[in-house]
Design a protein around this motif. Structure first.
Motif, short mmCIF file in Angstrom:
data_model
loop_
_atom_site.label_atom_id
_atom_site.label_comp_id
_atom_site.label_asym_id
_atom_site.label_seq_id
_atom_site.Cartn_x
_atom_site.Cartn_y
_atom_site.Cartn_z
N VAL A 151 32.49 35.97 37.82
CA VAL A 151 32.57 36.07 39.28
C VAL A 151 31.70 37.22 39.72
O VAL A 151 31.93 38.37 39.31
CB VAL A 151 34.03 36.26 39.76
CG1 VAL A 151 34.06 36.44 41.27
CG2 VAL A 151 34.89 35.08 39.33
N GLY A 152 30.68 36.91 40.50
CA GLY A 152 29.73 37.94 40.92
C GLY A 152 30.22 38.76 42.10
O GLY A 152 31.18 38.38 42.80
N ASP A 153 29.57 39.88 42.32
CA ASP A 153 29.91 40.73 43.46
C ASP A 153 29.63 39.99 44.77
O ASP A 153 28.66 39.24 44.87
CB ASP A 153 29.09 42.03 43.42
CG ASP A 153 29.46 42.91 42.25
OD1 ASP A 153 30.64 42.85 41.83
OD2 ASP A 153 28.58 43.64 41.74
N PRO A 154 30.48 40.20 45.77
CA PRO A 154 30.27 39.51 47.06
C PRO A 154 29.02 40.04 47.77
O PRO A 154 28.66 41.20 47.66
CB PRO A 154 31.54 39.84 47.84
CG PRO A 154 32.03 41.13 47.25
CD PRO A 154 31.67 41.07 45.80
N ASP A 155 28.37 39.14 48.50
CA ASP A 155 27.23 39.52 49.33
C ASP A 155 27.53 39.15 50.77
O ASP A 155 28.70 38.98 51.14
CB ASP A 155 25.94 38.87 48.83
CG ASP A 155 26.07 37.35 48.74
OD1 ASP A 155 26.99 36.79 49.38
OD2 ASP A 155 25.27 36.71 48.04
N ASP A 156 26.51 39.01 51.60
CA ASP A 156 26.75 38.73 53.00
C ASP A 156 27.34 37.34 53.24
O ASP A 156 27.88 37.06 54.31
CB ASP A 156 25.43 38.86 53.79
CG ASP A 156 24.35 37.95 53.25
OD1 ASP A 156 24.37 37.67 52.03
OD2 ASP A 156 23.48 37.54 54.04
N LEU A 157 27.26 36.44 52.25
CA LEU A 157 27.83 35.11 52.40
C LEU A 157 29.21 34.99 51.77
O LEU A 157 30.00 34.14 52.17
CB LEU A 157 26.90 34.06 51.77
CG LEU A 157 25.56 33.84 52.46
CD1 LEU A 157 24.78 32.76 51.74
CD2 LEU A 157 25.77 33.44 53.92
N GLY A 158 29.49 35.81 50.78
CA GLY A 158 30.79 35.74 50.13
C GLY A 158 30.67 35.93 48.63
O GLY A 158 29.69 36.48 48.12
N TRP A 159 31.67 35.45 47.92
CA TRP A 159 31.70 35.57 46.46
C TRP A 159 30.89 34.45 45.81
O TRP A 159 30.60 33.44 46.42
CB TRP A 159 33.14 35.51 45.96
CG TRP A 159 34.02 36.62 46.45
CD1 TRP A 159 34.69 36.67 47.64
CD2 TRP A 159 34.31 37.83 45.78
NE1 TRP A 159 35.39 37.84 47.76
CE2 TRP A 159 35.18 38.58 46.61
CE3 TRP A 159 33.95 38.38 44.55
CZ2 TRP A 159 35.68 39.82 46.26
CZ3 TRP A 159 34.45 39.62 44.20
CH2 TRP A 159 35.30 40.34 45.05
N SER A 160 30.59 34.64 44.53
CA SER A 160 29.95 33.59 43.74
C SER A 160 30.66 33.51 42.39
O SER A 160 31.12 34.53 41.86
CB SER A 160 28.46 33.86 43.53
OG SER A 160 28.26 35.07 42.82
N ALA A 161 30.76 32.31 41.86
CA ALA A 161 31.42 32.09 40.57
C ALA A 161 30.58 31.13 39.74
O ALA A 161 29.95 30.21 40.28
CB ALA A 161 32.83 31.54 40.77
N ILE A 162 30.57 31.34 38.43
CA ILE A 162 29.79 30.51 37.52
C ILE A 162 30.72 29.75 36.58
O ILE A 162 31.56 30.35 35.91
CB ILE A 162 28.80 31.35 36.70
CG1 ILE A 162 27.74 31.97 37.62
CG2 ILE A 162 28.12 30.50 35.62
CD1 ILE A 162 26.74 32.85 36.89
N LEU A 163 30.58 28.43 36.57
CA LEU A 163 31.31 27.57 35.67
C LEU A 163 30.41 27.31 34.46
O LEU A 163 29.29 26.84 34.61
CB LEU A 163 31.65 26.25 36.37
CG LEU A 163 32.58 25.28 35.64
CD1 LEU A 163 33.99 25.86 35.55
CD2 LEU A 163 32.62 23.94 36.36
N ARG A 164 30.89 27.63 33.27
CA ARG A 164 30.02 27.57 32.10
C ARG A 164 30.71 26.88 30.94
O ARG A 164 31.90 27.05 30.71
CB ARG A 164 29.60 28.98 31.68
CG ARG A 164 28.68 29.05 30.47
CD ARG A 164 28.33 30.49 30.17
NE ARG A 164 27.58 31.10 31.24
CZ ARG A 164 27.46 32.42 31.43
NH1 ARG A 164 28.07 33.26 30.60
NH2 ARG A 164 26.76 32.88 32.44
N GLY A 165 29.93 26.08 30.19
CA GLY A 165 30.42 25.42 28.99
C GLY A 165 29.25 25.04 28.11
O GLY A 165 28.10 25.36 28.42
N ARG A 166 29.50 24.35 27.03
CA ARG A 166 28.44 23.88 26.15
C ARG A 166 28.44 22.36 26.11
O ARG A 166 29.50 21.74 26.00
CB ARG A 166 28.63 24.42 24.73
CG ARG A 166 28.33 25.90 24.58
CD ARG A 166 28.39 26.31 23.12
NE ARG A 166 28.06 27.71 22.94
CZ ARG A 166 27.97 28.31 21.75
NH1 ARG A 166 28.18 27.62 20.65
NH2 ARG A 166 27.67 29.59 21.66
N VAL A 167 27.25 21.80 26.21
CA VAL A 167 27.11 20.35 26.20
C VAL A 167 25.98 19.97 25.24
O VAL A 167 25.16 20.81 24.86
CB VAL A 167 26.78 19.81 27.61
CG1 VAL A 167 27.91 20.11 28.57
CG2 VAL A 167 25.48 20.39 28.14
#
Length: 317
Positions: free
Chosen positions: A241-257
């Motif tokens: 979960v990244g630091d919030p900016d002027d738009l809001g928070w960001s989150a990364i969904l990660r896995g292996r395929v």
């Protein structure tokens, strides 16, 4: 010259006599060589596949996946078939020359080959690099790669791995034929597995926990999906979960395929996330559109109305 001296030492008379004295045996050898030429492709497919399966180790214990095995087998099959057929043709030519005593033709071919080797050192380097590419497994047919100087813009799917050249088809259909000597810097996007990532940005403060929960549920759903689950090596979950900016928070969904299915799985995850957010009434902030939620403690900001004044009231005009 050195080539002539070497050929003069070959007992050509003995070879001719041996061929003429054993004509029936020579005919049998010719038939065998023709049969080998015809069945070379199927035979090499069986032998290469069995060899790779025996040497790959357990697929689940760090060995190559079945998809990777198939790509390696297809590449080695084509090269092995070409080499076997070239050897067969060479054998037939040798028998033909020996039977009719046309050794001067062989001398000319040897001289031409020697001249090409001296004059075309870059060609020799192409073949050496081709051998190294195959032995080291830099890439195989079906891999998605980018290669050479970035200004060349050579990127796409490998169609042919030859000993001298590699053929790459770009996404727009353009076919790049590159000398193997130029394939010194290669980025392989489809080697065994890929880290499938999907980033969601513009998350409002009050929606953060709900968005993370939805992302984890979608990732788990993809892993158990009947159609897509076989492509997932490690289930997707929120990894950052990244630091919030002027738009809001960001989150990364990660896995292996499985590497070759990274785009298919990523597209389906985005579609499912979009449907889940709509069903939950979650709206993400986007650039170019004024966010409905201010970045001060998550307090709601006045609804954005085009043409409104700074104080939030609508314009009289």
């Amino acid at each position: 010259m050195e080539v002539n001296k070497a050929l003069e030492q070959v007992p050509v008379d003995d070879i001719e006599q041996a061929i003429n004295a054993n004509l029936l045996l020579v005919l049998i050898i010719v038939v065998v060589l023709v049969v080998v030429y015809i069945v070379a492709e199927r035979a090499t497919h069986f032998l290469v596949l069995r060899t790779l399966e025996a040497s790959s180790g357990g697929f689940d214990q760090g060995g190559v996946t079945a998809v990777e095995l198939e790509k390696r087998a297809r590449t080695l099959e084509n090269l092995t078939t070409s080499l076997v057929r070239a050897a067969v043709v060479g054998g037939l030519v040798f028998l033909f020359i020996g039977y009719f005593g046309l050794w001067s033709i062989l001398t000319g071919l040897a001289l031409a080959l020697a001249a090409l080797t001296i004059a075309g050192q870059s060609i020799v380097l192409d073949y050496l690099m081709g051998i190294l590419i195959v032995l080291e497994g830099t890439y195989f047919e079906g891999d998605s790669i980018s290669a050479g100087d970035p200004t060349w813009a050579i990127a796409g799917t490998v169609e042919v791995v030859g000993l001298r050249r590699t053929t790459v088809r770009a996404p727009d259909g353009t076919v790049h034929s590159v000398s193997n000597a130029e394939m010194r810097t290669v980025s392989n996007r489809t080697r065994i597995y890929a880290a499938g990532e999907v980033m969601v940005s513009g998350i409002r403060d009050e929606d953060l926990d709900a968005v993370i929960d939805i992302m984890d549920r979608v990732g788990a759903g993809i892993a158990t999906d009947r159609a897509l689950g076989g492509y997932v090596l490690e289930p997707h979950k929120v990894a950052f979960v990244g630091d919030p900016d002027d738009l809001g928070w960001s989150a990364i969904l990660r896995g292996r395929v499985i590497a070759g299915q990274r785009w298919l799985v990523g597209t389906e995850i985005r579609k499912r996330l979009n449907r889940a957010f709509l069903d939950a009434g979650i709206e993400l902030n986007k650039r170019g559109v004024a966010p409905r939620i201010a970045r001060s403690g998550g307090n709601a900001a006045p609804a954005y109305v085009p043409g409104s004044d700074d104080d939030g009231s609508e314009s009289d005009e």
